[in-house]
Structures are given as structure tokens and as C-alpha cells.
Design a protein around this motif. Structure first.
Motif, PDB file in Angstrom:
ATOM      1  N   ASP B  74       0.860  -0.746  -0.010  1.00 29.06           N
ATOM      2  CA  ASP B  74      -0.057  -0.097  -0.292  1.00 29.06           C
ATOM      3  C   ASP B  74       0.668   1.444   0.030  1.00 29.06           C
ATOM      4  O   ASP B  74       0.141   2.221  -0.637  1.00 29.06           O
ATOM      5  CB  ASP B  74      -0.738  -0.037   1.605  1.00 29.06           C
ATOM      6  N   VAL B  75       2.062   1.010   0.665  1.00 26.75           N
ATOM      7  CA  VAL B  75       2.875   2.320   0.953  1.00 26.75           C
ATOM      8  C   VAL B  75       3.323   2.384  -0.561  1.00 26.75           C
ATOM      9  O   VAL B  75       3.228   3.470  -1.035  1.00 26.75           O
ATOM     10  CB  VAL B  75       4.541   1.988   1.998  1.00 26.75           C
ATOM     11  N   ARG B  76       3.837   1.189  -1.225  1.00 21.97           N
ATOM     12  CA  ARG B  76       4.451   1.460  -2.555  1.00 21.97           C
ATOM     13  C   ARG B  76       3.543   1.930  -3.701  1.00 21.97           C
ATOM     14  O   ARG B  76       3.679   2.621  -4.578  1.00 21.97           O
ATOM     15  CB  ARG B  76       4.827   0.206  -3.286  1.00 21.97           C
ATOM     16  N   ARG B  77       2.516   1.786  -3.202  1.00 23.20           N
ATOM     17  CA  ARG B  77       1.086   2.023  -4.293  1.00 23.20           C
ATOM     18  C   ARG B  77       1.356   3.329  -3.990  1.00 23.20           C
ATOM     19  O   ARG B  77       1.027   4.643  -4.829  1.00 23.20           O
ATOM     20  CB  ARG B  77      -0.257   1.859  -4.139  1.00 23.20           C
ATOM     21  N   ALA B  78       0.878   4.234  -2.955  1.00 21.25           N
ATOM     22  CA  ALA B  78       1.371   5.679  -2.692  1.00 21.25           C
ATOM     23  C   ALA B  78       1.988   6.584  -2.748  1.00 21.25           C
ATOM     24  O   ALA B  78       1.901   8.089  -2.915  1.00 21.25           O
ATOM     25  CB  ALA B  78       0.884   5.703  -0.843  1.00 21.25           C
ATOM     26  N   ILE B  79       3.455   6.330  -3.358  1.00 19.28           N
ATOM     27  CA  ILE B  79       4.715   6.813  -2.570  1.00 19.28           C
ATOM     28  C   ILE B  79       5.128   6.418  -5.113  1.00 19.28           C
ATOM     29  O   ILE B  79       5.226   6.145  -5.274  1.00 19.28           O
ATOM     30  CB  ILE B  79       5.569   6.442  -2.125  1.00 19.28           C
ATOM     31  N   GLY B  80       5.950   8.014  -5.130  1.00 16.78           N
ATOM     32  CA  GLY B  80       7.100   7.990  -6.226  1.00 16.78           C
ATOM     33  C   GLY B  80       7.682   8.239  -5.329  1.00 16.78           C
ATOM     34  O   GLY B  80       8.143   8.556  -5.090  1.00 16.78           O
ATOM     35  N   TYR B  81       8.893   6.882  -5.915  1.00 18.84           N
ATOM     36  CA  TYR B  81      10.191   7.229  -5.164  1.00 18.84           C
ATOM     37  C   TYR B  81      11.586   7.907  -5.967  1.00 18.84           C
ATOM     38  O   TYR B  81      11.343   7.007  -8.045  1.00 18.84           O
ATOM     39  CB  TYR B  81      10.446   6.301  -4.884  1.00 18.84           C
ATOM     40  N   MET B  82      11.960   8.595  -6.452  1.00 19.34           N
ATOM     41  CA  MET B  82      13.591   8.444  -7.090  1.00 19.34           C
ATOM     42  C   MET B  82      14.597   8.954  -6.252  1.00 19.34           C
ATOM     43  O   MET B  82      15.129   9.079  -5.513  1.00 19.34           O
ATOM     44  CB  MET B  82      13.091  10.201  -7.951  1.00 19.34           C
ATOM     45  N   PRO B  83      14.851   7.770  -6.285  1.00 22.86           N
ATOM     46  CA  PRO B  83      16.220   7.881  -6.100  1.00 22.86           C
ATOM     47  C   PRO B  83      17.442   8.212  -5.882  1.00 22.86           C
ATOM     48  O   PRO B  83      17.580   9.540  -7.307  1.00 22.86           O
ATOM     49  CB  PRO B  83      16.833   6.654  -5.466  1.00 22.86           C
ATOM     50  N   ASP B  84      18.839   8.933  -5.732  1.00 23.09           N
ATOM     51  CA  ASP B  84      20.386   9.705  -5.989  1.00 23.09           C
ATOM     52  C   ASP B  84      21.033   9.008  -7.172  1.00 23.09           C
ATOM     53  O   ASP B  84      21.980   9.353  -7.330  1.00 23.09           O
ATOM     54  CB  ASP B  84      20.482   9.625  -4.777  1.00 23.09           C
ATOM     55  N   PHE B  85      20.661   8.019  -7.634  1.00 20.74           N
ATOM     56  CA  PHE B  85      21.075   7.709  -8.983  1.00 20.74           C
ATOM     57  C   PHE B  85      19.730   7.564  -9.932  1.00 20.74           C
ATOM     58  O   PHE B  85      19.009   7.417  -9.818  1.00 20.74           O
ATOM     59  CB  PHE B  85      21.849   6.485  -9.037  1.00 20.74           C
ATOM     60  N   PHE B  86      20.488   6.938 -11.418  1.00 16.20           N
ATOM     61  CA  PHE B  86      19.689   6.970 -12.455  1.00 16.20           C
ATOM     62  C   PHE B  86      19.519   5.736 -12.795  1.00 16.20           C
ATOM     63  O   PHE B  86      20.905   5.229 -13.348  1.00 16.20           O
ATOM     64  CB  PHE B  86      19.255   8.039 -12.989  1.00 16.20           C
ATOM     65  N   GLY B  87      18.148   4.580 -12.636  1.00 14.35           N
ATOM     66  CA  GLY B  87      18.347   3.545 -13.269  1.00 14.35           C
ATOM     67  C   GLY B  87      18.692   3.143 -14.042  1.00 14.35           C
ATOM     68  O   GLY B  87      17.256   3.512 -15.041  1.00 14.35           O
ATOM     69  N   VAL B  88      19.357   2.420 -15.429  1.00 11.33           N
ATOM     70  CA  VAL B  88      18.703   2.978 -17.075  1.00 11.33           C
ATOM     71  C   VAL B  88      19.117   1.475 -17.567  1.00 11.33           C
ATOM     72  O   VAL B  88      19.717   0.701 -17.312  1.00 11.33           O
ATOM     73  CB  VAL B  88      19.596   3.547 -18.204  1.00 11.33           C
ATOM     74  N   TYR B  89      17.972   1.180 -18.471  1.00  2.40           N
ATOM     75  CA  TYR B  89      18.545   0.027 -19.469  1.00  2.40           C
ATOM     76  C   TYR B  89      18.903   0.394 -20.585  1.00  2.40           C
ATOM     77  O   TYR B  89      18.062   1.510 -21.755  1.00  2.40           O
ATOM     78  CB  TYR B  89      17.258  -0.851 -19.655  1.00  2.40           C
ATOM     79  N   ASP B  90      20.445  -0.622 -20.816  1.00  2.00           N
ATOM     80  CA  ASP B  90      20.093  -0.286 -22.379  1.00  2.00           C
ATOM     81  C   ASP B  90      19.825  -1.125 -23.230  1.00  2.00           C
ATOM     82  O   ASP B  90      18.575  -1.244 -22.902  1.00  2.00           O
ATOM     83  CB  ASP B  90      22.219  -0.571 -22.666  1.00  2.00           C
ATOM     84  N   ASP B  91      20.165  -0.311 -24.134  1.00  2.00           N
ATOM     85  CA  ASP B  91      18.701  -0.084 -24.863  1.00  2.00           C
ATOM     86  C   ASP B  91      17.722  -0.166 -25.350  1.00  2.00           C
ATOM     87  O   ASP B  91      16.249  -1.199 -25.672  1.00  2.00           O
ATOM     88  CB  ASP B  91      19.033  -1.717 -26.376  1.00  2.00           C
ATOM     89  N   LEU B 157       5.429  11.885  -3.589  1.00  2.00           N
ATOM     90  CA  LEU B 157       6.921  12.095  -4.224  1.00  2.00           C
ATOM     91  C   LEU B 157       7.765  11.999  -3.010  1.00  2.00           C
ATOM     92  O   LEU B 157       7.614  13.124  -2.480  1.00  2.00           O
ATOM     93  CB  LEU B 157       7.157  13.128  -5.087  1.00  2.00           C
ATOM     94  N   ILE B 158       8.912  10.681  -2.760  1.00  2.00           N
ATOM     95  CA  ILE B 158       9.710  10.790  -2.151  1.00  2.00           C
ATOM     96  C   ILE B 158      11.197  11.088  -2.823  1.00  2.00           C
ATOM     97  O   ILE B 158      11.508  10.319  -3.847  1.00  2.00           O
ATOM     98  CB  ILE B 158      10.212   9.545  -1.405  1.00  2.00           C
ATOM     99  N   LEU B 159      12.052  12.209  -3.183  1.00  2.00           N
ATOM    100  CA  LEU B 159      12.957  12.363  -4.319  1.00  2.00           C
ATOM    101  C   LEU B 159      14.158  12.585  -3.663  1.00  2.00           C
ATOM    102  O   LEU B 159      14.568  13.559  -2.528  1.00  2.00           O
ATOM    103  CB  LEU B 159      12.803  13.833  -5.176  1.00  2.00           C
ATOM    104  N   ASP B 160      15.120  11.976  -3.389  1.00  2.65           N
ATOM    105  CA  ASP B 160      16.197  12.000  -2.972  1.00  2.65           C
ATOM    106  C   ASP B 160      17.506  12.805  -3.768  1.00  2.65           C
ATOM    107  O   ASP B 160      17.884  12.550  -4.826  1.00  2.65           O
ATOM    108  CB  ASP B 160      17.039  10.038  -2.123  1.00  2.65           C
ATOM    109  N   GLU B 161      18.024  13.885  -3.504  1.00  3.21           N
ATOM    110  CA  GLU B 161      18.621  15.153  -4.233  1.00  3.21           C
ATOM    111  C   GLU B 161      18.121  14.957  -5.358  1.00  3.21           C
ATOM    112  O   GLU B 161      18.456  14.308  -6.850  1.00  3.21           O
ATOM    113  CB  GLU B 161      20.480  14.115  -4.366  1.00  3.21           C
TER     114      GLU B 161
END
Ligand SMILES: Nc1ncnc2c1ncn2[C@@H]1O[C@H](COP(=O)(O)OP(=O)(O)OP(=O)(O)O)[C@@H](O)[C@H]1O
Ligand SMILES: [Mg+2]
Lengths: 316, 318
Positions: B74-91, B157-161
Motif C-alpha cells: 500500500d505504501v508503494r502504491r502511494a509513493i513515487g520514489y526517485m533515488p539519488d541515482f538513475f537506473g537505466v536499461y541499455d537499449d 513523491l519521495i525524491l533523493d537529491e
């Protein structure tokens, strides 16, 4: 009653297996990535090319070496080529399936996407199964694509349809367990490199460990049997036979060879009775059956453990 | 107003190190909450507990009324999280990236295209939808990450830096986006080292040091408490003496200092130490103008927030 006024009962929609797969975002993403460009096509072509080349070499090697006055037996040539293809496919599957899964979880960690996924609503189960299913489906595709090549051995004769079917079961079971081992190590190791190393060590032991062990074990068995002046008791004898059978049933190559022995000697795909030296008989299943059960069981355990690992929150 | 984030006596230890030690905090619904503190203060750790990535050693935290320990889904449904790094999938293209995370948030396939398009427009990336994620600039990646956190329309929204490593323009763009999102009714809880951002957009501030909350509250209240005197810079075209007299008559003015005076011309720059709220500050300006004093520049010291920060965090050491 207000409840009865509701026109539609609030039933949870039951999703079919197919629906659950196609709705799994991980499966879609992985397959999209794998099929992008011509990578999949290149892998498939290389796979078939390698197997064809191997089969042709094996055929000529056999016909050249076993020429007798009547010429080589095309039946045996068929068996040799078929057996060779199954053997090399077992090797390919044992090392390719883990290559596709050993980076499944650790790769997400390395790309720093693991935590992003873990904060979404994606269940750990969907992540693990999605990774496994998408990797294995590609390997199974490789296996099925090679069936026509095996059918060429069919033309030479000496290969029965049930041999093809059983070989496919053994191959798919091996794929599954190799993939599951890969994903398990990928979840416990931080880095894909470490996961790959452990997975390949497992694959080596799994495929080649027992044959090496047998080189030691078979003389020991023979010594054991022949050194008895009288025959060993029936219980001990049966235990030794089953013990040997169990060893066979945890190794894909031995399983393939002994299943073939069952087929040739008894024309039995499922099992036979084994006569002990005191005349009583014990039932002996064909090794591919316990092998498949073993693979299913091991894969299931590994997948469940992996799901628990992914589910677990970071504690340290 | 009800708190939408509630942290109670949160403790997190890594072996012998205590990263968060008994932190309690409430964030009201609709707030833009700036979470500041020196490196290693425990901001990221707190956020990782709030986002259910990590279990606290002890204590509890609730988001939108759900316990991060007992109801993580329920918590995950309620929040949007942006960590202090950016996760990318190549291609993977920008579009596929958003679509994938939308699917992970269980948004029906039929609704995703419209949502993705809206989000890309919101963060001004619609023209890059078919580019590979890897090929984006850092600022664009940051905006895409922000779009990703919004896929399931979360309340918090929980935004880390969110603004770290960005050029001034990109930083201000992110800042404006946050204000826009707050206007859309979202609560924003973000950590930052850029105090100007805090001063500019936050409604509330919490200052942490060594895992403890050392100051929390409305920015204004905190300034008043920690810095009884605000510094106002005034530049005059002329009439320095009249201005000094006029300012001295205002209640709360502690000191007027002439920092610069151009010889011959009447132009002068003053720094006024003053205790009072925003309304009173604007009243001073009105008062000066009403006295016929030619004011060309009137502003509060932008380094105020830094000083608040320094004073708050220094208190812990002594
Ligand atoms: N996984 C970990 N294992 C051990 N110690 C950790 C771990 N993560 C953080 N720490 C320690 O916990 C403390 C708090 O770290 P945290 O990352 O929460 O700080 P922060 O306020 O986010 O700092 P910054 O402003 O540099 O991002 C630090 O001393 C850090 O070294
Ligand atoms: Mg941090």
C-alpha cells in the motif's frame, strides 16, 4: 438489501497462464530486448550451424572409421549422429541457459534498476519468473529449432520417435535447472561476474562431474562385485543398483546414455525389471524419469528460494 | 491537516554505525518538505526506509496511513520514489522505459499510452520519446526519472537529491516542476544540498544531523527562531541620511550598516538587520517609498538559509 442490488458480483478475474505471462512486464521487456535487432537471429543461426557442422563431421567420421566389407550400417550411423546432436545440445543448454539468467537479478542491481523495481508494485515472484521464463523460452526455441536436424538422423534410420521425444524432455529439464541455478546465483551474488562464475562451476560439475567420478567408480563397483566369493545379499545388491541409478539420474549425460541403453536392450522407454543374482527381480525406471523429476524439484526449490531472497528487504 | 508521512522514533544501524537515531517527523499533506543535512546525516537511509526498501532497526513509519513495515504494498502504491541515482536499461527507448514502469505499477495496457504521453509532455520530453534512455543528458534523465515516479499518480513523491549534478537551468526547471506537482496536490518530500532551492520552494524544512532531527518547521518560523535577525539589502539612489533616520524609526530594526557609498553621488548600499516576518519586511519597503526615498534594490539576503543551516547543525556538536 443493498448487496443484492449490485448487478455484477465482485469476482476476482482468474488469469490464465498465458494472460499472466503476457501481462508480466518483465517478460515483455526481456523478450523485446532479446529480439531487438538481429541478435536473436544470429544466435539461432550460429546454434543451428554449429549443430549441423558437428552432425556432418560425426557422420563422416563414423562412415570412414567403421567401413567393413558390407559398408557402414546406416542405422548405427543414424544413432551416432542423433546421439552426438543430443550430447552437444546438452552441453550448449547447460552453458547457454545460465548465461541468460546469471545476470537476471545481479544485472538489475548493476544497472541500479533493482531498487526502482522493488519500489513498484511488481511482485518478487513476477520478477523472478519473468526473468526465468523469458530466458528459458529462448533456449527452448533453440532446442525446437534443432528438431528438424535430429529428424535427419531419422532418415538414416535407427532412431525411434520416442527417442526424439525423450531427448527433448531431458534437454528441456536440463535447460530449466541450468536457468534456475543461474537465477539463484544471480540473486545471492552482488555482481553478475561472480554469479556467472558460480553458475559455470555448477554447470561443469553437473555435466562433467559424474562422468569423471564414474571413471573412478565403475572399477570400484566391479572390484566390489567380483571380489565377493558368494553373491552379495539381495538387499545390498538392490541398494547398490539403486544407488548407482540415483547417481545416473542426477547427471544429464549419464541419463541420456543409460536411457538409450534401456531402449536398445529392452525396447523400454519407461523402465524394466532387473534380475538380481538370487533370481528375484526389482523394477528399474528408465533414468530420464527420475532425472526429470530431480530437475523439476531442484528448479522449483531454487526458484522459491530466489523469490524469497528478492522479497527480503535489505537488512544490513 | 493530517500528516501524510509520519516517522516515529526511527532507528537504523549498520553494524556499529547508527545512521538514523530516533528520528521523528511529520509531513503534512500538500507540503513541499525539504530534508537537508550534511553528508552522511541519514537522509537517504530515512528515505529508503520510507520507500520500503529497507527495514528499520526499530521505530515505525507511515505513509498515507500505511505502515512501511506491515503494508509495504500500500505504501508503494502511494509513493513515487526517485533515488539519488538513475537506473537505466541499455537499449530501451524513453517511451518503452515509461511504459515498462507503468506496467510494473499495474496500470492497464489500454491506459498507458495516454498516461505516458501526458507525463512526457509534463516533463518536456515528448520530442525525445523514441530516443534511447542512455543517450539523454543528465537533466533529461532526471526529468524522465521524475516522470517515472508519477506513472501511477501517487499522493507522495519521495525524491533523493533531485537536483544534484544539474546545471542552473536544469535545476530551476526541476524546481518549477516540483512546484507544479505540488499545485497538482502532491506532497513532496525531498532531500537536497542546495539551500537556495529550499528557500525558494519549500513550505517546510527539516534539518538532520547525525541521524537526528535538529530543527523542523515552517521555513519562516525556523528562520525567526534560529536567526532572530534577517539581513535586508537596500540600495538607494540618494537620500542616505533620510533613509537611515526612517529605518531607525521602524520597530525591530537592530542595525543599519552602510556597506558601500559612491563618493560624490548619493548612491549607497545598506544592510539592515531586522527581526520580523515577511509582511513586516514588505511594510519596511512601503515605508521607505512613502518617505520619498529612491530605492533601487531591496532584497533579503539569499544566504539566510545557509546561515540557518549552519546554526542548526552547529548546535549538535557543542
Ligand atoms: N549500506 C550501508 N552500509 C553501511 N553503512 C551505510 C550504508 N548506507 C549508508 N551508510 C552509512 O549511514 C550513514 C548515513 O548515510 P546516508 O546515505 O543515509 O546519508 P545522507 O544523509 O543521504 O548523505 P548524503 O547527503 O551524502 O547523501 C553514513 O555514515 C553512511 O556511511
Ligand atoms: Mg543521500
Amino acid at each position: 438489501m443493498t448487496e443484492s442490488a449490485l448487478p455484477i458480483p465482485d469476482k476476482k478475474p482468474r488469469l490464465s497462464f498465458r494472460e499472466r505471462l503476457t501481462r508480466n512486464p518483465v517478460v515483455i521487456k526481456e523478450l523485446r530486448g532479446r529480439m531487438r535487432g538481429n541478435r536473436a537471429f544470429v544466435v539461432l543461426t550460429a546454434h543451428l550451424g554449429l549443430i549441423s557442422l558437428f552432425a556432418v563431421l560425426l557422420y563422416f567420421a563414423y562412415t570412414a572409421s567403421s567401413g567393413n566389407v558390407y559398408g557402414p550400417s546406416s542405422q548405427i550411423a543414424g544413432k551416432v549422429v542423433f546421439g552426438g546432436i543430443v550430447g552437444i545440445e546438452l552441453l550448449i543448454v547447460s552453458f547457454v541457459a545460465p548465461a541468460f539468467t546469471a545476470g537476471a537479478i545481479s544485472g538489475e542491481r548493476e544497472r541500479q534498476t533493482y531498487e526502482l523495481l522493488r519500489t513498484t508494485l511488481l511482485p518478487a515472484r513476477s520478477l523472478v519468473l519473468g526473468k526465468l521464463v523469458s530466458a528459458l523460452s529462448f533456449v527452448v526455441l533453440l532446442l525446437f529449432a534443432a528438431i528438424p536436424l535430429k529428424s535427419l538422423a531419422f532418415l538414416l534410420g535407427g532412431v525411434a520417435p520416442e527417442e526424439v521425444a525423450i531427448s527433448l524432455v531431458i534437454l528441456v529439464a536440463t535447460t530449466m535447472v541450468s536457468g534456475a541455478v543461474g537465477i539463484f546465483f544471480s540473486a545471492i551474488m552482488r555482481r553478475t561476474l561472480g554469479a556467472s562464475v558460480l553458475t559455470y562451476v555448477f554447470a561443469l560439475v553437473f555435466v562433467l562431474g559424474l562422468p569423471l567420478l564414474m571413471i573412478v567408480l565403475i572399477p570400484a563397483y566391479q572390484y566390489f562385485f567380483y571380489s565377493y566369493s558368494s553373491s552379495p545379499g539381495p538387499v545390498l545388491e538392490a541398494a547398490l543398483i539403486y544407488g548407482f541409478g540415483l547417481l545416473v539420474a542426477v547427471n544429464p549425460l549419464a541419463t541420456a546414455v543409460f536411457t538409450e541403453v534401456f531402449l536398445i536392450e529392452d525396447h523400454s522407454a519407461f523402465g524394466r525389471a532387473y534380475a538380481l543374482s538370487n533370481g528375484s527381480a526389482i523394477p528399474l525406471p528408465s533414468p530420464w524419469i527420475p532425472y526429470t523429476l530431480f530437475c523439476l524439484f531442484l528448479s522449483l526449490v531454487l526458484v522459491l528460494v530466489t523469490i524469497q531472497i528478492v522479497k527480503r528487504k535489505e537488512t544490513s | 491537516m493530517t500528516p501524510i508521512i509520519e516517522i516515529k522514533d526511527l532507528v537504523k544501524t549498520y553494524g556499529k554505525l547508527t545512521a538514523v537515531s530516533g528520528l521523528s517527523l511529520q509531513v503534512q499533506s500538500g507540503a513541499i518538505f525539504g530534508f537537508v543535512g550534511p553528508n552522511g546525516a541519514g537522509k537517504t537511509t530515512t528515505m529508503r526506509i520510507l520507500t520500503t526498501l529497507m527495514a528499520p532497526t526499530s521505530g515505525e513509519a507511515y505513509v498515507a496511513g500505511y505502515s512501511v513495515i506491515k503494508n509495504p504494498r500500500d505504501v508503494r502504491r502511494a509513493i513515487g520514489y526517485m533515488p539519488d541515482f538513475f537506473g537505466v536499461y541499455d537499449d530501451m527507448t524513453v517511451w518503452e522505459y515509461l511504459d515498462f514502469f507503468g506496467a510494473c505499477y499495474e496500470i492497464p495496457e489500454a491506459k498507458r499510452p495516454a498516461i505516458n504521453q501526458d507525463l512526457l509532455e509534463l516533463v518536456d520530453l515528448a520530442h525525445r520519446r523514441d530516443d534511447r534512455v542512455e543517450a539523454l543528458s543528465r537533466g533529461m534523465k532526471q526529468r524522465l526519472a521524475l516522470a517515472r515516479t508519477l506513472a501511477h499518480d501517487p499522493q507522495v513523491l519521495i525524491l533523493d537529491e533531485p537536483a544534484s549534478g544539474l546545471d542552473p537551468r536544469a535545476r530551476i526547471e526541476i524546481r518549477e516542476l516540483l512546484v507544479e506537482l505540488a499545485r497538482m496536490g502532491k506532497t513532496i518530500f525531498f532531500s537536497t544540498h542546495i539551500l537556495a532551492d529550499v528557500a525558494e520552494i519549500c513550505t517546510d524544512v527539516g534539518i538532520v544531523e547525525a541521524g537526528k532531527l535538529v530543527a523542523v518547521g515552517k521555513l519562516e518560523d525556523m528562520q525567526r527562531r534560529l536567526m532572530p535577525h534577517r539581513r535586508i539589502h537596500v540600495t538607494l539612489l540618494d537620500k542616505l541620511t533620510e533613509a537611515r533616520a526612517a529605518l531607525a524609526a521602524v520597530e525591530g530594526v537592530a542595525e543599519v550598516e552602510v556597506v558601500e557609498q559612491v563618493e560624490g553621488a548619493g548612491r549607497a548600499r545598506l544592510v539592515v538587520e531586522y527581526a520580523g516576518d515577511d509582511a513586516a519586511v514588505s511594510a519596511i519597503l512601503a515605508w521607505l517609498v512613502a518617505q520619498g526615498i529612491p530605492v533601487v534594490h531591496f532584497s533579503e539576503d539569499v544566504r539566510d538559509m545557509e546561515e540557518v543551516f549552519m546554526r542548526a547543525t552547529k548546535g549538535i556538536v557543542s
